[in-house]
Design a protein around this motif. Structure first.
Motif, PDB file in Angstrom:
ATOM      1  N   LEU A 158      32.686  33.876  38.668  1.00 56.89           N
ATOM      2  CA  LEU A 158      33.898  34.529  38.011  1.00 56.89           C
ATOM      3  C   LEU A 158      33.760  35.567  36.888  1.00 56.89           C
ATOM      4  N   ILE A 159      34.103  36.397  37.312  1.00 60.42           N
ATOM      5  CA  ILE A 159      33.922  37.977  35.579  1.00 60.42           C
ATOM      6  C   ILE A 159      35.023  38.329  35.383  1.00 60.42           C
ATOM      7  N   ASP A 160      35.433  38.032  33.959  1.00 62.49           N
ATOM      8  CA  ASP A 160      36.883  39.189  32.894  1.00 62.49           C
ATOM      9  C   ASP A 160      36.067  40.048  32.908  1.00 62.49           C
ATOM     10  N   ILE A 161      36.667  41.471  33.340  1.00 59.11           N
ATOM     11  CA  ILE A 161      36.054  42.538  33.728  1.00 59.11           C
ATOM     12  C   ILE A 161      35.995  43.504  32.297  1.00 59.11           C
ATOM     13  N   ARG A 162      37.113  43.037  31.179  1.00 54.17           N
ATOM     14  CA  ARG A 162      36.449  43.476  29.382  1.00 54.17           C
ATOM     15  C   ARG A 162      35.684  42.608  28.571  1.00 54.17           C
ATOM     16  N   LYS A 163      34.644  41.850  29.756  1.00 54.69           N
ATOM     17  CA  LYS A 163      34.137  41.364  29.578  1.00 54.69           C
ATOM     18  C   LYS A 163      32.626  41.605  29.388  1.00 54.69           C
ATOM     19  N   VAL A 164      32.337  42.619  30.473  1.00 51.14           N
ATOM     20  CA  VAL A 164      31.000  43.777  30.883  1.00 51.14           C
ATOM     21  C   VAL A 164      31.367  45.157  31.548  1.00 51.14           C
ATOM     22  N   ASP A 165      29.801  45.593  31.104  1.00 53.32           N
ATOM     23  CA  ASP A 165      29.945  46.982  31.252  1.00 53.32           C
ATOM     24  C   ASP A 165      29.306  47.486  32.890  1.00 53.32           C
ATOM     25  N   SER A 166      28.982  46.232  33.492  1.00 54.88           N
ATOM     26  CA  SER A 166      28.995  47.346  34.790  1.00 54.88           C
ATOM     27  C   SER A 166      28.316  45.824  35.876  1.00 54.88           C
ATOM     28  N   ILE A 167      28.978  45.624  36.780  1.00 53.47           N
ATOM     29  CA  ILE A 167      28.207  44.440  37.545  1.00 53.47           C
ATOM     30  C   ILE A 167      27.372  45.381  38.983  1.00 53.47           C
ATOM     31  N   ASP A 168      26.508  44.473  39.829  1.00 52.43           N
ATOM     32  CA  ASP A 168      25.381  44.416  40.277  1.00 52.43           C
ATOM     33  C   ASP A 168      27.035  43.482  41.766  1.00 52.43           C
ATOM     34  N   PHE A 169      27.172  44.181  42.577  1.00 52.80           N
ATOM     35  CA  PHE A 169      27.680  43.519  43.165  1.00 52.80           C
ATOM     36  C   PHE A 169      27.213  43.197  45.049  1.00 52.80           C
ATOM     37  N   GLU A 170      25.907  43.285  44.786  1.00 55.06           N
ATOM     38  CA  GLU A 170      25.209  43.786  46.299  1.00 55.06           C
ATOM     39  C   GLU A 170      24.876  42.176  46.745  1.00 55.06           C
ATOM     40  N   PRO A 171      24.948  41.120  45.876  1.00 62.53           N
ATOM     41  CA  PRO A 171      24.165  39.889  45.915  1.00 62.53           C
ATOM     42  C   PRO A 171      25.792  39.125  46.826  1.00 62.53           C
ATOM     43  N   TYR A 172      26.936  39.471  46.873  1.00 56.90           N
ATOM     44  CA  TYR A 172      28.508  38.951  46.485  1.00 56.90           C
ATOM     45  C   TYR A 172      28.321  39.590  48.374  1.00 56.90           C
ATOM     46  N   GLU A 173      28.411  38.713  49.486  1.00 58.45           N
ATOM     47  CA  GLU A 173      29.629  39.212  50.709  1.00 58.45           C
ATOM     48  C   GLU A 173      31.110  39.242  50.613  1.00 58.45           C
ATOM     49  N   PHE A 174      31.674  37.633  49.746  1.00 64.27           N
ATOM     50  CA  PHE A 174      33.053  37.961  49.423  1.00 64.27           C
ATOM     51  C   PHE A 174      33.359  38.469  48.000  1.00 64.27           C
ATOM     52  N   ILE A 175      34.276  39.758  47.369  1.00 61.71           N
ATOM     53  CA  ILE A 175      34.669  40.309  45.933  1.00 61.71           C
ATOM     54  C   ILE A 175      36.435  40.577  46.063  1.00 61.71           C
ATOM     55  N   VAL A 176      37.074  39.212  45.294  1.00 64.86           N
ATOM     56  CA  VAL A 176      38.033  39.440  45.290  1.00 64.86           C
ATOM     57  C   VAL A 176      37.807  40.583  43.716  1.00 64.86           C
ATOM     58  N   PHE A 177      39.104  40.800  43.582  1.00 60.68           N
ATOM     59  CA  PHE A 177      39.814  41.970  42.510  1.00 60.68           C
ATOM     60  C   PHE A 177      41.256  41.432  41.661  1.00 60.68           C
ATOM     61  N   GLY A 178      41.884  40.641  41.176  1.00 61.89           N
ATOM     62  CA  GLY A 178      42.786  40.644  40.807  1.00 61.89           C
ATOM     63  C   GLY A 178      42.776  40.756  39.111  1.00 61.89           C
ATOM     64  N   THR A 179      44.732  41.762  39.254  1.00 62.89           N
ATOM     65  CA  THR A 179      45.331  42.345  38.096  1.00 62.89           C
ATOM     66  C   THR A 179      46.225  43.017  38.388  1.00 62.89           C
ATOM     67  N   SER A 180      46.810  43.135  36.868  1.00 57.84           N
ATOM     68  CA  SER A 180      47.662  43.206  37.102  1.00 57.84           C
ATOM     69  C   SER A 180      47.762  44.767  37.193  1.00 57.84           C
ATOM     70  N   THR A 181      49.335  45.914  36.811  1.00 59.68           N
ATOM     71  CA  THR A 181      49.567  46.572  37.148  1.00 59.68           C
ATOM     72  C   THR A 181      50.014  47.716  35.873  1.00 59.68           C
ATOM     73  N   TRP A 182      49.274  48.185  35.064  1.00 62.73           N
ATOM     74  CA  TRP A 182      50.341  49.490  34.779  1.00 62.73           C
ATOM     75  C   TRP A 182      51.277  50.267  34.667  1.00 62.73           C
ATOM     76  N   GLY A 183      52.331  50.596  33.361  1.00 64.74           N
ATOM     77  CA  GLY A 183      53.054  51.676  34.216  1.00 64.74           C
ATOM     78  C   GLY A 183      53.265  52.249  34.816  1.00 64.74           C
ATOM     79  N   ARG A 184      52.863  53.937  35.792  1.00 63.86           N
ATOM     80  CA  ARG A 184      53.603  54.068  36.913  1.00 63.86           C
ATOM     81  C   ARG A 184      51.257  53.843  37.723  1.00 63.86           C
ATOM     82  N   GLY A 185      51.512  52.703  38.086  1.00 64.90           N
ATOM     83  CA  GLY A 185      51.039  51.776  39.489  1.00 64.90           C
ATOM     84  C   GLY A 185      49.320  51.972  38.951  1.00 64.90           C
ATOM     85  N   LEU A 186      48.571  52.333  37.680  1.00 66.82           N
ATOM     86  CA  LEU A 186      47.346  52.217  37.213  1.00 66.82           C
ATOM     87  C   LEU A 186      47.186  50.994  37.027  1.00 66.82           C
TER      88      LEU A 186
END
Length: 138
Positions: free
Chosen positions: A30-58
């Motif tokens: 688990l990675i809280d995106i606010r606590k990192v500056d970069s992520i090495d996605f290479e070792p992962y086979e399954f990646i899930v992104f969870g987020t809210s949407t702000w304003g006009r869809g950002l």
């Protein structure tokens, strides 16, 4: 050998974080995106992104600092989930933007789940079923 799985999430008011317990029993890193500056996605086979949407869809601002890392994800299985407000023109538009960015890398979008505000009981049930069907949760 089990595949490595990652959940990258942003939660300001708790709407996204409410779904985190489903991932804890599925051996996700688990990675809280606010606590990192970069992520090495290479070792992962399954990646899930969870987020809210702000304003006009950002997506929230922390996603922008990882844009290059996200665009460079290649050949992974991807899950997307998050909350939004249906009165906005782009309901959960951040998920749609992430999907568009990730499809360029020949990634497979395994699921995309949108829900209104804080998840209701029916959202928890639907989301658990989605995870069971795509990841094999319990």
């Amino acid at each position: 050998m089990t595949s490595k799985k990652l959940l990258v999430y942003y939660s300001m008011t708790g709407n996204t974080k409410a779904m985190i317990p489903f991932f804890e029993n599925l051996s996700f890193d688990l990675i809280d995106i606010r606590k990192v500056d970069s992520i090495d996605f290479e070792p992962y086979e399954f990646i899930v992104f969870g987020t809210s949407t702000w304003g006009r869809g950002l997506p929230p601002k922390p996603f922008f600092k990882l844009r290059e890392d996200i665009v460079n994800i290649k050949g992974k299985s991807i899950g997307l989930f998050g909350s939004g407000r249906s009165e906005y023109e782009y309901f959960c538009g951040a998920l749609d933007l992430l999907e568009e960015l990730l499809q360029g890398g020949h990634n497979k979008i395994a699921f995309k789940y949108k829900y209104e505000g804080y998840p209701r009981d029916s959202d928890f049930i639907k989301f658990k079923t989605i995870l069971e069907n795509t990841i094999g949760g319990n």
